[in-house]
Write a protein that holds these residues in place. Sequence first.
Motif, PDB file in Angstrom:
ATOM      1  N   ASP A  46       8.642  -2.718 -20.325  1.00  0.00           N
ATOM      2  CA  ASP A  46       7.363  -3.250 -19.798  1.00  0.00           C
ATOM      3  C   ASP A  46       7.574  -4.560 -19.053  1.00  0.00           C
ATOM      4  OD1 ASP A  46       5.078  -2.346 -22.533  1.00  0.00           O
ATOM      5  OD2 ASP A  46       6.394  -1.183 -21.230  1.00  0.00           O
ATOM      6  N   PRO A  57       6.419  -8.426 -22.316  1.00  0.00           N
ATOM      7  CA  PRO A  57       5.229  -8.211 -23.154  1.00  0.00           C
ATOM      8  C   PRO A  57       5.508  -7.696 -24.563  1.00  0.00           C
ATOM      9  CG  PRO A  57       4.815  -7.425 -20.945  1.00  0.00           C
ATOM     10  CD  PRO A  57       6.277  -7.761 -21.015  1.00  0.00           C
ATOM     11  N   ASP A  58       6.397  -6.706 -24.688  1.00  0.00           N
ATOM     12  CA  ASP A  58       6.589  -6.125 -26.031  1.00  0.00           C
ATOM     13  C   ASP A  58       7.414  -7.037 -26.931  1.00  0.00           C
ATOM     14  OD1 ASP A  58       6.536  -2.529 -25.295  1.00  0.00           O
ATOM     15  OD2 ASP A  58       4.977  -4.048 -25.437  1.00  0.00           O
ATOM     16  N   GLY A 100      -3.104 -11.093 -16.810  1.00  0.00           N
ATOM     17  CA  GLY A 100      -3.698 -12.157 -17.638  1.00  0.00           C
ATOM     18  C   GLY A 100      -2.634 -13.139 -18.099  1.00  0.00           C
ATOM     19  N   GLN A 165       3.023  -2.248 -15.554  1.00  0.00           N
ATOM     20  CA  GLN A 165       1.964  -3.228 -15.840  1.00  0.00           C
ATOM     21  C   GLN A 165       0.800  -3.098 -14.863  1.00  0.00           C
ATOM     22  OE1 GLN A 165       1.671  -4.917 -18.498  1.00  0.00           O
ATOM     23  NE2 GLN A 165       3.713  -4.706 -19.329  1.00  0.00           N
ATOM     24  N   ARG A 172      -5.872   0.519 -15.515  1.00  0.00           N
ATOM     25  CA  ARG A 172      -6.200   1.016 -16.869  1.00  0.00           C
ATOM     26  C   ARG A 172      -5.653   2.418 -17.095  1.00  0.00           C
ATOM     27  NH1 ARG A 172      -6.066  -2.934 -19.086  1.00  0.00           N
ATOM     28  NH2 ARG A 172      -6.763  -1.976 -20.999  1.00  0.00           N
TER      29      ARG A 172
HETATM   30  N1  FO1 Z   1      -2.817  -6.274 -21.214  1.00  0.00           N
HETATM   31  C1  FO1 Z   1      -3.998  -6.138 -20.532  1.00  0.00           C
HETATM   32  O1  FO1 Z   1      -4.671  -5.127 -20.718  1.00  0.00           O
HETATM   33  N2  FO1 Z   1      -4.422  -7.086 -19.657  1.00  0.00           N
HETATM   34  C2  FO1 Z   1      -3.705  -8.198 -19.380  1.00  0.00           C
HETATM   35  O2  FO1 Z   1      -4.116  -9.026 -18.561  1.00  0.00           O
HETATM   36  C3  FO1 Z   1      -2.471  -8.391 -20.106  1.00  0.00           C
HETATM   37  C4  FO1 Z   1      -1.694  -9.534 -19.919  1.00  0.00           C
HETATM   38  C5  FO1 Z   1      -0.541  -9.708 -20.716  1.00  0.00           C
HETATM   39  C6  FO1 Z   1       0.194 -10.889 -20.652  1.00  0.00           C
HETATM   40  C7  FO1 Z   1       1.322 -11.065 -21.449  1.00  0.00           C
HETATM   41  C8  FO1 Z   1       1.694 -10.058 -22.334  1.00  0.00           C
HETATM   42  O3  FO1 Z   1       2.778 -10.244 -23.147  1.00  0.00           O
HETATM   43  C9  FO1 Z   1       0.965  -8.867 -22.440  1.00  0.00           C
HETATM   44  C10 FO1 Z   1      -0.153  -8.695 -21.615  1.00  0.00           C
HETATM   45  N3  FO1 Z   1      -0.931  -7.534 -21.717  1.00  0.00           N
HETATM   46  C11 FO1 Z   1      -2.086  -7.380 -21.013  1.00  0.00           C
HETATM   47  C12 FO1 Z   1      -0.523  -6.436 -22.596  1.00  0.00           C
HETATM   48  C13 FO1 Z   1       0.575  -5.617 -21.969  1.00  0.00           C
HETATM   49  O4  FO1 Z   1       0.275  -5.170 -20.689  1.00  0.00           O
HETATM   50  C14 FO1 Z   1       0.817  -4.421 -22.889  1.00  0.00           C
HETATM   51  O5  FO1 Z   1       0.676  -4.869 -24.188  1.00  0.00           O
HETATM   52  C15 FO1 Z   1       2.197  -3.870 -22.919  1.00  0.00           C
HETATM   53  O6  FO1 Z   1       2.888  -4.062 -21.792  1.00  0.00           O
HETATM   54  C16 FO1 Z   1       2.064  -2.411 -23.328  1.00  0.00           C
HETATM   55  O7  FO1 Z   1       2.330  -2.349 -24.676  1.00  0.00           O
END
Ligand code: FO1
Length: 328
Positions: A46, A57-58, A100, A165, A172
Amino acid sequence: MRIVVPAGGIGGARFLRGLRAVLGTDASTEERTTDSSITVIGNTGDDITLFGLRICPDLDTVMYTLGGGINEEQGWGRTDESFTVKEELAAYGMKPTWFGLGDRDTATHIVRAQMLAAGYPLSAVTEALCDRWRPGVRLLPMTDDQVETHVVVDDGQGRRAIHFQEWWIRHRAALPAEQIVSVGAEKAEPGPGVLAAIAEADAVILPPSNPVVSVGSILNVPGIREAMAAKTVVGVSPIIGGAPVRGMADACLSAIGVETTAGAVAEHLGSDLLDGWLVDEADAGTGVEGVEVRSRPLYMSDPAATEAIARAAVDLAVELAEGREDRG
Ligand code: FO1
């Protein structure tokens, strides 16, 4: 007990909190209550580079969730977060604006970017970041090489690959995915310590992470799946009653032509890998050739419920491991 857990983001991190409680490995308390250990193999598919920062992120979700810094209801990012840097970047017309990027979170990305630029591998960066968060588990990136999940879509602007991402956050996961690709996986090496941790493990537990882009990405790194298949492996279904508990695993599963059911996910993971599979009571009738399926409540509705699920996974792994020894 030494347990290895290939984990993605939110579902995997929450499950790990329960597993840590079951094995008494919460390192934040000085005394170690048991000699059990948990090694997490974190998904890096990710990961994305934005504004010159490498964002994982993970890895961060596992680190923050187990380290006490996670935004609990969101499941990702930090508590008490603000988005001033994000707003300022947008004021400069910087793209993308759909991600975000939190101010507190940005400090993590700056530390990571600085260490990577200095030549440290991702595994060393992760160890340094965990020095602050003390997650109570060893968190190893699945690889130090760059592997990114990209999604092939065709939304009328022609067939193209976009970063996971963008598909996940901006769209979505609503853009039908024709293909989900782990770009770079074929050249990637398992990260330092990954194969050794699997070889030394008493069991491997697959948490209720996304079976395609989280657990699937980790299994795509050459050598990891084979190493795990040699061990007792118990999985926890991320699908209950034909739907993912959270997130959009169904969009990922349909992209690879797998039905969104507990049984289909187990078949997809393969009976050469899976020895045991926990399904929710809603899926009690699930049968998977060559896999021991047990049903029990699987909603991680609170810490006690999560701990009970983790305990059930450990108990099944012990039972099956003993069975393997008997079979010799
Ligand atoms: N998920 C969202 O739905 N919206 C975001 O703006 C978003 C920002 C983000 C920033 C840092 C991070 O570590 C995770 C973030 N996530 C966001 C979650 C991420 O896209 C997902 O959790 C993983 O990539 C899938 O498990």
